[in-house]
Design a protein around this motif. Structure first.
Motif, short mmCIF file in Angstrom:
data_model
loop_
_atom_site.label_atom_id
_atom_site.label_comp_id
_atom_site.label_asym_id
_atom_site.label_seq_id
_atom_site.Cartn_x
_atom_site.Cartn_y
_atom_site.Cartn_z
N VAL A 24 35.46 33.07 62.58
CA VAL A 24 35.33 33.69 63.82
C VAL A 24 36.35 33.19 64.87
O VAL A 24 37.05 33.57 65.62
CB VAL A 24 33.97 33.07 64.57
CG1 VAL A 24 33.58 33.22 66.03
CG2 VAL A 24 32.89 33.84 63.95
N ALA A 25 36.91 32.01 64.55
CA ALA A 25 37.99 31.49 65.59
C ALA A 25 39.55 32.04 64.99
O ALA A 25 40.58 31.67 65.34
CB ALA A 25 38.25 29.86 65.30
N GLY A 26 39.40 32.84 63.88
CA GLY A 26 40.44 33.63 63.70
C GLY A 26 41.29 33.18 62.64
O GLY A 26 42.64 33.66 62.21
N TYR A 27 40.97 32.04 61.97
CA TYR A 27 42.01 31.57 61.04
C TYR A 27 41.92 31.94 59.44
O TYR A 27 42.81 31.84 58.78
CB TYR A 27 41.36 29.87 60.93
CG TYR A 27 41.93 28.99 61.99
CD1 TYR A 27 43.11 28.70 62.39
CD2 TYR A 27 40.84 28.76 62.98
CE1 TYR A 27 43.55 28.02 63.57
CE2 TYR A 27 41.12 27.99 64.28
CZ TYR A 27 42.61 27.65 64.12
OH TYR A 27 43.01 26.83 65.33
N ALA A 28 40.94 32.65 59.07
CA ALA A 28 40.71 32.88 57.90
C ALA A 28 39.82 34.46 57.63
O ALA A 28 38.73 34.21 58.59
CB ALA A 28 40.31 31.99 56.66
N ARG A 29 39.94 35.00 56.52
CA ARG A 29 38.96 35.90 56.28
C ARG A 29 37.84 35.36 55.08
O ARG A 29 38.56 34.46 54.44
CB ARG A 29 39.44 37.30 55.70
CG ARG A 29 40.06 38.21 56.45
CD ARG A 29 40.45 39.49 56.11
NE ARG A 29 41.56 39.39 55.06
CZ ARG A 29 41.48 39.77 53.61
NH1 ARG A 29 40.25 40.67 53.13
NH2 ARG A 29 42.42 39.68 52.96
N LEU A 30 36.68 35.44 55.12
CA LEU A 30 35.90 35.00 54.12
C LEU A 30 35.59 35.98 52.95
O LEU A 30 35.30 37.24 53.42
CB LEU A 30 34.49 34.57 54.69
CG LEU A 30 34.66 33.67 55.96
CD1 LEU A 30 33.21 33.45 56.44
CD2 LEU A 30 35.33 32.46 55.66
N ILE A 31 35.50 35.58 51.89
CA ILE A 31 35.28 36.41 50.60
C ILE A 31 34.56 35.48 49.55
O ILE A 31 34.75 34.40 49.55
CB ILE A 31 36.32 36.97 50.02
CG1 ILE A 31 37.25 37.87 50.91
CG2 ILE A 31 35.99 37.58 48.61
CD1 ILE A 31 38.51 38.67 50.15
N GLY A 32 33.30 35.98 49.05
CA GLY A 32 32.67 35.28 48.22
C GLY A 32 33.05 35.56 46.83
O GLY A 32 33.64 36.57 46.55
N GLU A 33 32.75 34.77 45.77
CA GLU A 33 33.17 34.70 44.47
C GLU A 33 32.07 35.98 44.19
O GLU A 33 31.09 36.52 44.32
CB GLU A 33 32.85 33.68 43.43
CG GLU A 33 31.37 33.24 43.54
CD GLU A 33 31.30 31.72 42.75
OE1 GLU A 33 32.35 31.25 42.23
OE2 GLU A 33 30.34 31.07 42.78
N THR A 34 32.77 36.51 42.87
CA THR A 34 31.98 37.87 42.37
C THR A 34 30.61 37.89 41.95
O THR A 34 29.84 38.49 42.42
CB THR A 34 33.07 38.52 41.18
OG1 THR A 34 34.35 38.44 41.68
CG2 THR A 34 32.63 40.01 41.07
N PHE A 35 30.36 36.77 41.14
CA PHE A 35 28.88 36.83 40.66
C PHE A 35 28.36 35.49 40.76
O PHE A 35 28.55 34.41 40.34
CB PHE A 35 29.16 36.99 38.91
CG PHE A 35 29.47 38.30 38.69
CD1 PHE A 35 28.58 39.61 39.10
CD2 PHE A 35 30.64 38.56 38.09
CE1 PHE A 35 28.93 40.76 38.83
CE2 PHE A 35 31.13 39.94 37.60
CZ PHE A 35 30.28 40.98 38.00
N PRO A 36 27.86 35.43 42.08
CA PRO A 36 27.23 33.92 42.64
C PRO A 36 25.92 33.65 41.71
O PRO A 36 25.35 34.37 41.32
CB PRO A 36 26.99 34.37 43.93
CG PRO A 36 26.68 35.76 44.11
CD PRO A 36 27.56 36.23 43.07
N ALA A 37 25.86 32.26 41.52
CA ALA A 37 24.71 31.95 40.99
C ALA A 37 23.63 31.79 41.82
O ALA A 37 22.72 32.20 41.44
CB ALA A 37 24.93 30.30 40.61
N ARG A 38 23.84 31.65 43.39
CA ARG A 38 23.04 31.76 44.15
C ARG A 38 23.37 31.79 45.49
O ARG A 38 24.24 30.98 46.28
CB ARG A 38 21.92 30.38 44.09
CG ARG A 38 20.86 30.52 45.24
CD ARG A 38 20.19 29.21 45.31
NE ARG A 38 19.15 29.31 46.05
CZ ARG A 38 18.46 28.05 46.69
NH1 ARG A 38 18.30 27.24 45.89
NH2 ARG A 38 17.60 28.41 47.77
N LEU A 39 23.41 33.10 46.10
CA LEU A 39 23.84 33.24 47.42
C LEU A 39 22.80 33.54 48.38
O LEU A 39 21.97 34.28 48.19
CB LEU A 39 24.72 34.63 47.41
CG LEU A 39 25.23 35.20 48.63
CD1 LEU A 39 26.25 34.32 49.39
CD2 LEU A 39 26.01 36.58 48.42
#
Ligand SMILES: Cc1ncc(C[n+]2csc(CCOP(=O)(O)OP(=O)(O)O)c2C)c(N)n1
Length: 517
Positions: A222-237
């Motif tokens: 939100v503060a503009g420092y990074a984009r977020l991406i999650g791993e492809t196959f999460p154990a638990r999201l």
């Protein structure tokens, strides 16, 4: 007390409360000891891949190990694919593999094999007690190994005479080791990278996919420092309304490359650098763009949530996380497709559901259709070894009574461990299974072209064809005690899903969908 009794007492005292079992003669003293230790719930699984996958599902949801009881090398072998998935999920899990009595091994009896070698491929810790007196302490060590962050597969090989001999005693419950805190220098180095103002991606995995960590990461975004991406196959999201949404890295490397394009820095929290699932002739093995620097904020065994919270406090002290807004798709109608089936599931997803996703190509539309639904957990196929979803659902349901479990299953994958349905019925678990019946190994049709294999002729294509005969999932489920129905339209699926969710116990809906390839 004999070794088996000491083992089970140690399990009970250490909170190992479920044992997914497929026993044989060498495990009979373990089986006999179960009645005296009611704190360990024994659950019969009719194939070892169900037992190991169920222990995985249980461990993912509780972060505490369950046991899988397996019969010598062949039993362990049958359970290996889902132990592999558990290893990739960093699930705490104790596999107990019965072996011949120590003095019997040299006779090379028919079930003799190299159990240690098999166990070694999927376990971080393998031990076999030499005598009954060691069993209690070895069991406690197995549990401690399983709970070593981020969670591990530990295999205890139990010779039959160590099980049946007296002179054993239970060991005290091990004290779990916390995840390693991330050093101040690492935090400030990553904060410096973020403050450079160059394009950053924060790649989240493992423990960083739970709500508090997602909220901390969201503040940084939100503060503009990074984009977020999650791993492809999460154990638990953890996802859904009120929780920051997370785009996942695509399975197809060219799509993953597009997601990461332009990034100068890739910061890893609770996961490793991404790689292509397979090699393809002439294509790169990594989707990370050339010139993009990798930075490790937290490895899998580190305290990734703590590190993200501290990092957010450093760079974005005033930022608030951006929650996903609530919103569900409208109930669609028409002939059933993967897309409108996803909309039905999104429209009816119950509160606090646990979704075990092995829908494969039919699941393409599920993440978007369920994003704004009530908060839920999403459990994916972590190690690529199919046949995981139905067992995973078994363990998740036993771990979390009172929550609805949805097993979203592709037909080909479901067939590997279909006998899990019998355990769903035996234990009367609140699992609704939807089989996406496209009557193909659809993804392999696509992969045949992608690897550049000379365009499939009839024989090649026939290996991806699950018709001739068509598989009757509703009949199979009925035969194992799970009430079942078949849906060919979106309206039918909606009505059947509503009914299934309203009634306690397991249900199965066979959803006939077209194959995309
Ligand atoms: C244990 C294991 N065996 C074989 C494979 C190879 N494999 C990958 S996908 C697939 C078929 C998937 O078909 P299905 O589950 O019906 O999903 P669809 O592609 O039709 O959506 C196979 C056999 C695998 N990944 N794991």
């Amino acid at each position: 007390m004999n070794g088996a009794q000491a083992l089970l007492r140690t399990f009970a005292d250490s909170g190992v409360a479920a044992c997914f079992a497929n026993p044989g003669t060498s495990e009979m003293h373990f089986v006999a000891a179960l009645d005296a230790v009611p704190d360990v719930r024994a659950v019969l699984c009719l194939f070892e891949g169900v037992a190991t996958g169920a222990a995985d599902g249980y461990g993912r949801m509780t972060r505490h190990p369950a046991a899988a009881l397996l019969h010598l090398g062949p039993g362990l072998g049958n359970g290996i694919a889902n132990l592999h998935n558990a290893r990739r999920a960093n699930t705490p899990l104790v596999a107990v593999v019965g072996d011949h009595a120590t003095y019997h091994k040299r006779f090379d009896a028919p079930l003799e094999s190299d159990i240690d070698a098999l166990a070694g491929t999927v376990s971080y810790w393998v031990r076999r007690p030499a005598r009954a007196a060691d069993v209690g302490a070895d069991a406690a060590d197995a549990i401690a190994a399983a709970m070593t962050p981020p969670g591990q597969v530990a295999t205890l090989i139990l010779p039959a005479d160590c099980s049946w001999s007296d002179g054993a005693e239970p060991a005290a419950a091990p004290v779990p080791r916390p995840a390693s805190p991330v050093a101040e220098e690492t935090l400030s180095a990553v904060a410096d990278v973020l403050r450079r103002g160059e394009p950053c991606v924060l790649l989240l995995g493992g423990a960083a996919l739970r709500r508090p960590a997602l909220e901390a990461a969201s503040r940084i975004a939100v503060a503009g420092y990074a984009r977020l991406i999650g791993e492809t196959f999460p154990a638990r999201l953890e996802r859904g309304a009120g929780i920051p949404a997370l785009e996942r890295l695509a399975y197809l490397t060219e799509m993953a490359s597009a997601q990461l394009a332009g990034a100068r820095h890739l910061i890893l929290a609770g996961t490793k650098a991404p790689v292509s699932f397979f090699a393809y002739p002439g294509r790169p093995s990594s989707p990370v763009p050339d010139g993009c620097e990798l930075h490790v904020l937290a490895e899998a065994g580190d305290d990734a949530p703590g590190a993200l919270a501290a990092l957010a406090d450093l760079v974005a002290p005033d930022a608030k996380p951006a929650p996903q807004l609530a919103g569900r798709p409208a109930l669609p109608d028409g002939e059933l497709t993967g897309e409108n089936a996803a909309a039905v599931i999104g429209a009816l997803l119950p509160e606090a559901a646990i979704v075990c996703d092995e829908a494969n190509t039919s699941g393409t539309w599920l993440p978007a259709a369920t994003a704004g639904g009530p908060p839920h957990d999403w459990l994916a196929l972590t190690g690529g070894a199919i046949g995981q979803g139905l067992p995973l659902a078994t363990g998740a349901a036993i771990a979390c009574p009172g929550r609805s479990v949805l097993a979203l299953e592709a037909d080909g994958s479901a067939m590997y461990t279909i006998s899990a349905l019998w355990t769903h019925a035996r234990e009367q678990l609140d699992i609704t299974t939807i089989i996406f019946s496209n009557r193909r190994y659809a993804i392999l049709g696509m992969e045949l072209d992608r690897v550049g294999a000379t365009a499939g002729g009839e024989t090649a294509r026939s290996l991806f064809d699950l018709s001739k005969p068509d598989i009757d999932f509703a009949a199979m489920a009925g035969g194992m005690g799970v009430p079942a129905s078949r849906a060919t339209t979106a309206g039918e699926l909606a009505a059947q899903l509503r009914d299934a969710l309203a009634e306690p116990g397991p249900h199965l809906i066979e959803a006939l969908v077209p194959a995309p390839f």
